[in-house]
Write an enzyme that holds these catalytic residues in place. Structure first.
Site, short mmCIF file in Angstrom:
data_model
loop_
_atom_site.label_atom_id
_atom_site.label_comp_id
_atom_site.label_asym_id
_atom_site.label_seq_id
_atom_site.Cartn_x
_atom_site.Cartn_y
_atom_site.Cartn_z
N ASP A 138 0.85 -1.20 0.00
CA ASP A 138 0.00 0.00 0.00
C ASP A 138 0.88 1.24 0.00
OD1 ASP A 138 0.77 -0.48 2.75
OD2 ASP A 138 -0.82 0.87 3.42
N GLU B 156 0.04 -0.98 5.96
CA GLU B 156 1.12 -0.41 6.78
C GLU B 156 0.97 1.09 6.92
OE1 GLU B 156 5.08 1.23 7.89
OE2 GLU B 156 3.85 1.71 6.15
N1 BES Z 1 8.80 3.40 5.30
C1 BES Z 1 8.12 4.05 6.35
C2 BES Z 1 8.83 3.94 7.68
C3 BES Z 1 10.16 4.65 7.75
C4 BES Z 1 10.24 5.99 7.38
C5 BES Z 1 11.27 4.00 8.21
C6 BES Z 1 11.46 6.64 7.47
C7 BES Z 1 12.46 4.64 8.30
C8 BES Z 1 12.57 5.98 7.92
C9 BES Z 1 6.70 3.52 6.50
O1 BES Z 1 6.12 3.12 5.31
C10 BES Z 1 5.86 4.65 7.05
O2 BES Z 1 5.80 5.67 6.44
N2 BES Z 1 5.20 4.45 8.17
C11 BES Z 1 4.30 5.42 8.69
C12 BES Z 1 3.41 4.73 9.69
C13 BES Z 1 2.20 5.54 10.13
C14 BES Z 1 1.35 5.98 8.97
C15 BES Z 1 1.39 4.75 11.11
C16 BES Z 1 5.07 6.58 9.32
O3 BES Z 1 6.18 6.40 9.83
O4 BES Z 1 4.58 7.70 9.24
ZN ZN Z 2 5.50 5.18 4.33
#
Ligand code: BES
Ligand code: ZN
Length: 458
Positions: free
Chosen positions: A90, A155
């Protein structure tokens, strides 16, 4: 076989197809938060399920109360380690659309970068592992370990369905180590193993005032303006130095060790370059911490969106009836998202002016994560990454969140290996998201080498 010459040669030959397949997947607009995209989200799940199936893995599309998850496994190898690759198909919303050079779902290569929503976060990155496993199996050789895949579609909206289902999936997902590529390199050409992530707590706050918008001439001065009250409430949550002002917020924050601070101080970091890359004059944040410490290991507060009153052209002199904000905290070990929610509610009660009412909705919550820095899997990853990138990875933490990751540690009792191939200027969640084509191919090679290295462990 080892991931030596044969497989590396085969990966090189298959590079054009690897790229074409990523382009195909990126064309599917799988925005999980958009209820008009349910069909496309499903299509993106089927796309990867079919790819894994064609390679001979056992594949299952697992329905959830929301978007489906794709599960796949290669044959079990007696006595060999089991790895679970987790990732997500997603993607985040694409607005503002007019800032994209090409359409977000019209993947385009410019200057060695592939531009599209999901290029780095996370279709491009998770596909590196899918490609390496598919090509390994296509070579007719068995893998030296068992690889399982769990590629989900929620996710970016907090992984709540997966979290709920995880206990019942414990046996199916049982593994020695979860491998995730959904983070980044430390800097261009300097790969990293990420051993810590921040957690998150997200909210929607509504401030309600009069029963409808009012003429600000007739009523201004006689009632509380909900938009002003909202700004004051948000402003009361943080001071000018970046310290969150909610009582109790820092109570469970685990301090950085001196060892960690010393190690990070050795990383090449340049504040003025960092500032100019993102178009600001100067960085700012909590006093007493370096930029990497602030981004990776200190908790923060951010407003993510604000709406109230007249947004159209020209002037409209009103007192809006209501005002809304979306805001979030990045959390670190050992902060607990539900304790943060209770503290925020108390803070709102203490600060909300009489004459307006607040309503808080808590959306996603996940705690911060720390993983081993010296496990046998880290050693295997060091060797694999060094052979694909030509340099050893550095050990870092990152500030983003992967909501399910601590639940994997708790429920599956496994190690966690976060290997990011992306770059900090890949524009994740922003217009013109990209993934460097070379990093995609290096990621595939590193992944293939990783199976080789992990296969040697038992
Ligand atoms: N890929 C990211 C997580 C991430 C971002 C890891 C930067 C390391 C560095 C993941 O897909 C993400 O964006 N997660 C969201 C989760 C939230 C929507 C609950 C986030 O971190 O904002
Ligand atoms: Zn993300």
């Amino acid at each position: 076989m080892t991931a030596s010459k044969d497989l590396l040669g085969q990966l090189a030959e298959s590079a054009p197809r690897h790229l074409a397949e990523l382009v195909e997947w990126l064309r599917i607009p799988s925005v999980s938060s958009d209820s008009t995209r349910i069909h496309e989200v499903k299509q993106a799940a089927s796309w990867v399920a079919e790819k894994l199936e064609r390679a001979g893995l056992d594949v299952e599309i697992m329905p959830t109360e929301g978007h489906p998850m794709v599960y796949a496994e290669s044959p079990k190898i007696d006595g060999a380690p089991v790895v679970l690759v987790y990732g997500h198909y997603d993607v985040q919303p694409v607005e503002p659309l007019d800032e994209w050079v090409n359409g977000p779902f019209e993947p385009t290569i410019r200057d060695g970068n592939l531009y599209a929503r999901g290029a780095t976060d996370d279709k491009g990155q998770v596909l590196t592992h899918v490609q390496s496993v598919c090509d390994w199996l296509a070579s007719g050789q068995s893998l030296p370990l068992q690889v399982k895949f769990l590629i989900e579609g929620e996710e970016e909206v907090g992984s709540e369905n997966l979290e709920r289902m995880l206990p019942e999936l414990r046996e199916k997902l049982a593994c020695d180590c979860v491998v995730i590529s959904d983070s980044g390199q430390y800097s261009d050409g300097q790969p990293a193993i990420t051993y810590g992530l921040r957690g998150i707590a997200t909210y929607e706050l509504t401030v309600n005032g009069p029963s409808q918008d009012l003429h600000s001439g007739s009523f201004g001065g006689a009632v509380v303006n909900p938009a002003i009250a909202l700004c004051q409430l948000l402003g009361s949550m943080i001071d000018g130095q970046g310290r969150v002002q909610i009582p109790g917020y820092y109570d469970n924050v685990r301090d950085l060790s001196q060892e960690e601070r010393d190690q990070w101080a050795g990383l090449p970091q340049n504040d003025s370059e960092f500032a100019s890359a993102i178009g600001v004059d100067k960085l700012s944040g909590e006093q007493g911490y370096t930029t990497d410490e602030r981004r990776w290991a200190r908790p923060t507060f951010d407003v993510n969106g604000l709406t109230s009153g007249h947004q159209g052209e020209g002037v409209k002199t009103i007192i809006p009836a209501t005002a809304k904000a979306k805001f979030s905290f990045r959390l670190v070990p050992d902060q607990d998202p539900s304790e943060v929610t209770a503290a925020v509610e108390q803070h709102l009660n203490d600060h909300c002016p009489v004459g307006v009412k607040w309503n808080l909705e808590a959306d996603h919550g996940a705690p911060g994560m720390l993983a081993a820095t010296d496990s046998r899997f880290v050693h295997a990853a060091n060797a694999a990454i060094e052979s694909a990138f030509g340099v050893l990875p550095v050990l870092i933490r990152e500030g983003g969140s992967i909501p399910i990751v601590t639940r994997f540690q708790e429920v599956l009792g496994c190690d966690c290996l976060l290997l990011g191939w992306g770059l900090s200027d890949d524009n994740a969640h922003s217009p013109n998201e990209k993934f460097r084509v070379e990093d995609y191919h290096r990621g595939i090679r590193a992944s293939a080498m990783l199976w080789d290295e992990i296969g040697k462990l038992n």
